[in-house]
Design an enzyme around this catalytic site. Structure first.
Site, mmCIF file in Angstrom:
data_model
loop_
_atom_site.group_PDB
_atom_site.id
_atom_site.type_symbol
_atom_site.label_atom_id
_atom_site.label_comp_id
_atom_site.label_asym_id
_atom_site.label_seq_id
_atom_site.Cartn_x
_atom_site.Cartn_y
_atom_site.Cartn_z
ATOM 1 N N GLU A 1 -3.248 6.507 8.721
ATOM 2 C CA GLU A 1 -4.109 7.155 7.741
ATOM 3 C C GLU A 1 -5.237 7.884 8.472
ATOM 4 O O GLU A 1 -5.781 7.378 9.458
ATOM 5 C CB GLU A 1 -4.688 6.088 6.819
ATOM 6 N N HIS B 1 -15.226 -3.771 8.265
ATOM 7 C CA HIS B 1 -14.505 -3.567 7.000
ATOM 8 C C HIS B 1 -14.719 -4.698 5.999
ATOM 9 O O HIS B 1 -14.029 -4.758 4.981
ATOM 10 C CB HIS B 1 -13.008 -3.358 7.252
ATOM 11 N N LYS C 1 0.808 -1.223 0.000
ATOM 12 C CA LYS C 1 0.000 0.000 0.000
ATOM 13 C C LYS C 1 0.838 1.267 0.000
ATOM 14 O O LYS C 1 0.434 2.291 -0.564
ATOM 15 C CB LYS C 1 -0.964 -0.010 1.189
ATOM 16 N N ARG D 1 -7.383 -8.538 -8.587
ATOM 17 C CA ARG D 1 -8.044 -9.827 -8.823
ATOM 18 C C ARG D 1 -9.484 -9.583 -9.245
ATOM 19 O O ARG D 1 -9.954 -8.449 -9.224
ATOM 20 C CB ARG D 1 -8.042 -10.655 -7.541
#
Length: 502
Positions: A203, A238, A119, A295
Site C-alpha cells: 500500500e 500505529h 483487507k 467491534r
C-alpha cells in the site's frame, strides 16, 4: 426477529467487561463474567451476577479458548455473548460458533466479519461500492518481485501489511526497493506468527496523514447511521494514544460527505451492529478508506459524550432485532470530548511494560470527567494481557475546555506501583501543536514530544530541588541550633549537679 436477550456472557476482562456489566444492570439483563487464574480478584468477577472460571492466565487457554467459553455459555444458559474488544471480538469462527449454538453474538454476522477481516476482499468490495481506497495491490502478494513491481507503480515509500492484521501489528515501512526486499521476509514471518497466515499486500505510504474514523451502527432492518467522527492521529507504532471528537479539520459539509461514504461501506458488506470505518486523510484533504473495525472500539466513550448515546445499550438493542430508534438528521453534535489511554508502560524508557501490584490509586473526578478502569487500591496489573489500565475521558463545551479538564484530571490521576503514560499526556495537553490541532500519525516524532517530556521532567525536578534547598538549609541550621542548645543545657545540668554555678 431475534429472541429477547435476558442474559449476556461477557467474553472479556478489565474495564470493557465492567462497561458491559453496567449496561446490563441498567437494562435489567443478567450479566455473566468469565475469568482466568490471573483475574480471580478482578472487579468484573465481583460485579457480574454470575462468574465462571475458564482457565490459566495465558489468553490462549482462557479468553481465547472458544470451546471453554461456549461450554460456560451453555452451562449458564445465556441468550447472548458480548465479546468487547480484542480477544475474540473479530474472530469470525467464534461468531459462527455462536450462531450454530443459537446464541446471539453481539456484533456482525460471521460472513460480514470474514469480509471486513480480510483487507483484500474488503478493499475489492469497497472499490465496487465507489468507496475511495489507498493506492496499492489489488490482492495478496506472496512474491517479493511482484511486491517490488507494485511499489514502483504506486511510488515509494510503501507499507507492507498483513491482510489479517489489526491494532498496528503486521505493518512494515519500506522507503526503497532494498528495504522492501529486506522487510518482505520479516513481514511475512511476523504475519504468520501473529495471525497464522503469511498474507501480505502493498500500500502507498501517505506522509503527514491524519487518522479519522467514523462510528457506525446498522440494524437488521437495513438502517445505517454514522455517529460522527473521531480523530485518532496521535499514535505510537500505529497504536492509538489519544482520540477526540470533533476532528479539528472537520467541517459540517465534509462530515456529511465522509459519513455517507462510511455508511455505504457498511451497507456493502451487510454489516450489523456497531463498527467503525477507518480513513486516512492527506494534507490535501483527500480521504482514503482503510478498513472496518468490526467491534466496539476502545474509544467509544468519546462518541457517547458528544452524542449522548449509550453505544453498548444500542448494541444490545440491535442484537435484539430492534430498529435504530433515531434518524441521521436527529443526531446533533454536543461539545467536544477526548480520551487518553492510560497504559502500563514507561514512556521514559521506550514504553517498556510495567506490571505489578498497585498499592494505591486516586481517580480524578469533576465536571466533564469520566474514567473507565479496572484499577483499585491493592489490585495487580498483569503482564499476560493488554497494557491498557484505564481510559480517561473529558468533555467540554469546546475543545479548549475539554483539553483543560483533561490536563487537570491528569494531574489528579495517581497510580502507584507501576509506570504509566500519564506524563506523556501531560506534555501533549500543553503542546502548542496539539492546541492548534496540527496533528498527524507521526506527531510524536515530528515534534519530538518524547524529548520534550523528558526536558519537562528535568525542569520540574530542578525546580523542586531549588524549592527544597532553602527548606533543607533551614532544617540544617535548626538542627545545629538544637544541638548547641542541647550541649549548653547539658553543661548547665552538669554544673548544677556538681554544685557549680551556671
Amino acid at each position: 426477529m431475534s429472541k429477547q436477550i435476558s442474559s449476556i456472557l461477557i467474553a472479556n476482562r478489565g474495564e470493557i467487561a465492567l462497561r458491559i456489566i453496567r449496561a446490563c444492570k441498567e437494562l435489567e439483563i443478567k450479566s455473566v463474567s468469565v475469568y482466568s487464574d490471573e483475574d480471580k480478584t478482578s472487579i468484573h468477577v465481583k460485579r457480574a451476577d454470575e462468574a465462571y472460571h475458564i482457565g490459566p492466565a495465558a489468553p490462549a487457554q482462557s479468553y481465547l479458548n472458544m470451546s471453554r467459553i461456549m461450554e460456560v455459555a451453555t452451562k449458564a444458559g445465556v441468550d447472548a455473548i458480548h465479546p468487547g474488544y480484542g480477544f475474540l471480538s473479530e474472530n469470525e469462527t467464534f461468531a459462527e460458533l455462536c450462531e450454530k449454538n443459537n446464541i446471539i453474538f453481539i456484533g456482525p454476522k460471521s460472513l460480514a466479519m470474514e469480509l471486513t477481516g480480510d483487507k483484500m476482499k474488503c478493499k475489492r468490495i469497497m472499490k465496487q461500492a465507489e468507496v475511495p481506497t489507498v493506492p496499492g495491490s489489488e490482492g495478496v502478494i506472496d512474491d517479493v518481485d511482484k511486491a517490488v513491481e507494485i511499489a514502483n507503480e504506486a511510488g515509494y515509500p510503501v507499507l507492507l501489511k498483513s491482510a489479517y492484521g489489526g491494532g498496528g501489528r503486521g505493518i512494515r515501512l519500506a522507503k526503497d526497493e532494498k528495504e522492501l526486499r529486506q522487510e518482505f521476509e520479516m513481514a511475512s514471518a511476523e504475519s504468520k506468527a501473529a495471525f497464522g497466515k503469511a498474507a501480505l499486500f502493498v500500500e502507498k505510504f501517505l506522509e503527514k496523514i491524519r487518522h479519522i474514523e467514523f462510528q457506525l451502527v446498522r440494524d437488521s432492518h437495513g438502517n445505517t447511521r454514522h455517529l460522527f467522527e473521531r480523530e485518532c492521529s496521535i499514535q505510537r507504532r500505529h497504536q492509538k494514544l489519544i482520540e477526540m471528537s470533533p476532528s479539528p479539520i472537520m467541517t459540517a459539509e465534509k462530515r456529511n460527505e465522509i459519513g455517507e461514504i462510511a455508511k455505504r461501506a457498511a451497507d456493502a458488506v451487510d454489516y450489523l451492529n456497531a463498527g467503525t470505518a477507518e480513513f486516512l486523510c492527506d494534507p490535501q484533504g483527500n480521504y482514503y478508506f482503510i478498513e472496518i473495525n468490526s467491534r466496539l472500539q476502545v474509544e467509544h466513550p468519546v462518541t457517547e459524550l458528544v452524542t449522548g448515546l449509550d453505544l453498548v445499550k444500542l448494541q444490545i438493542s440491535i442484537a435484539n432485532g430492534e430498529p435504530i430508534p433515531f434518524k441521521q438528521q436527529d443526531l446533533t453534535f454536543n461539545g467536544a470530548a477526548m480520551e487518553c489511554r492510560i497504559n502500563a508502560e514507561d514512556p521514559f524508557y521506550d514504553f517498556a511494560p510495567s506490571v505489578g501490584k498497585v498499592p494505591y490509586c486516586n481517580l480524578p473526578y469533576g465536571p466533564g470527567i469520566r474514567v473507565d478502569t479496572y484499577l483499585y487500591p491493592g489490585c495487580t496489573v498483569s503482564g499476560f494481557y493488554d497494557s491498557l489500565t484505564a481510559k480517561l475521558i473529558s468533555w467540554g463545551s469546546s475543545f479548549d475546555e475539554s483539553r483543560r479538564r483533561m490536563r487537570n484530571a491528569l494531574d489528579e490521576f495517581i497510580i502507584e506501583g507501576i509506570n504509566t503514560t500519564i506524563p506523556l499526556y501531560k506534555t501533549i495537553m500543553n503542546d502548542e501543536h496539539f492546541i492548534k490541532g496540527d496533528l498527524s500519525t507521526d506527531y510524536l516524532d515530528r515534534y519530538s514530544i518524547i524529548e520534550k517530556m523528558r526536558k519537562e521532567l528535568k525542569t520540574r525536578n530542578s525546580d523542586r530541588q531549588k524549592r527544597l534547598l532553602p527548606a533543607v538549609a533551614s532544617a540544617i541550621i535548626q538542627t545545629e541550633n538544637v544541638k548547641r542548645h542541647s550541649k549548653r543545657d547539658h553543661s548547665v545540668q552538669n554544673n548544677w549537679k556538681f554544685g557549680g554555678v551556671a
